[in-house]
Design a protein around this motif. Structure first.
Motif: not given
Length: 170
Positions: A2-16, A18-22, A24-30
């Protein structure tokens, strides 16, 4: 397990996130990073004219300005710039006095609505410097305040003065 799945969930959530923030920033700055001036767009593909756009060109440590530089590489391109920007050629009498290899520099303030007309006043947000004869170069500074205007004059006139000093050394 169970802890491994929780780590994957949080890691993928944080990555998602971060990608969304990048994204949005690229869309506004480009668009701001790739934007150029109307003058650059008009002359970038004209044969015989080298067009350059400098975003946030530093005038000193704290002040920047956008600059479009148009340099004619042949007589027909120079004739086009003279016509479009109302550049008056240097009279032959003046060239005879100054010498054939002299580079005449003129400048004026212009409105962005019609930069070919000489304007003085608050509505004039372009400052044009023209180097005639040898270089056939037009620099268009997009000024926003009087501080930029004064710094551009100071920098350009210092450059002219230094060129003349260097020329006398030889």
């Amino acid at each position: 397990m169970m802890p491994k799945q929780i780590k994957r969930f949080w890691l993928s959530s944080v990555t998602l996130v971060a990608v969304a923030v990048v994204a949005v920033a690229a869309q506004r700055l480009w668009p701001a990073m790739t934007a150029t001036s109307a003058e650059y767009e008009a002359y970038a593909d004209v044969p015989g004219i080298d067009a350059t756009f400098l975003r946030d060109f530093p005038l000193n440590d704290t002040t920047t300005v956008d600059v479009t530089i148009l340099e004619a590489k042949n007589d027909s391109a120079w004739a086009l710039l003279q016509k479009d920007f109302n550049i008056v050629p240097t009279p032959p009498e003046v060239l005879a006095i100054l010498g054939v290899d002299s580079n005449i520099t003129t400048f004026w303030r212009a409105s962005e609505i019609d930069y070919s007309l000489v304007k003085d006043g608050r509505e004039s947000n372009y400052l044009l410097f023209v180097e005639q004869e040898l270089r056939r170069k037009l620099s268009i500074f997009q000024i926003e305040d009087e501080k930029q205007n004064k710094l551009i004059h100071f920098n350009q006139l210092s450059k002219i003065k230094n060129k003349r000093k260097d020329k006398k050394k030889f």
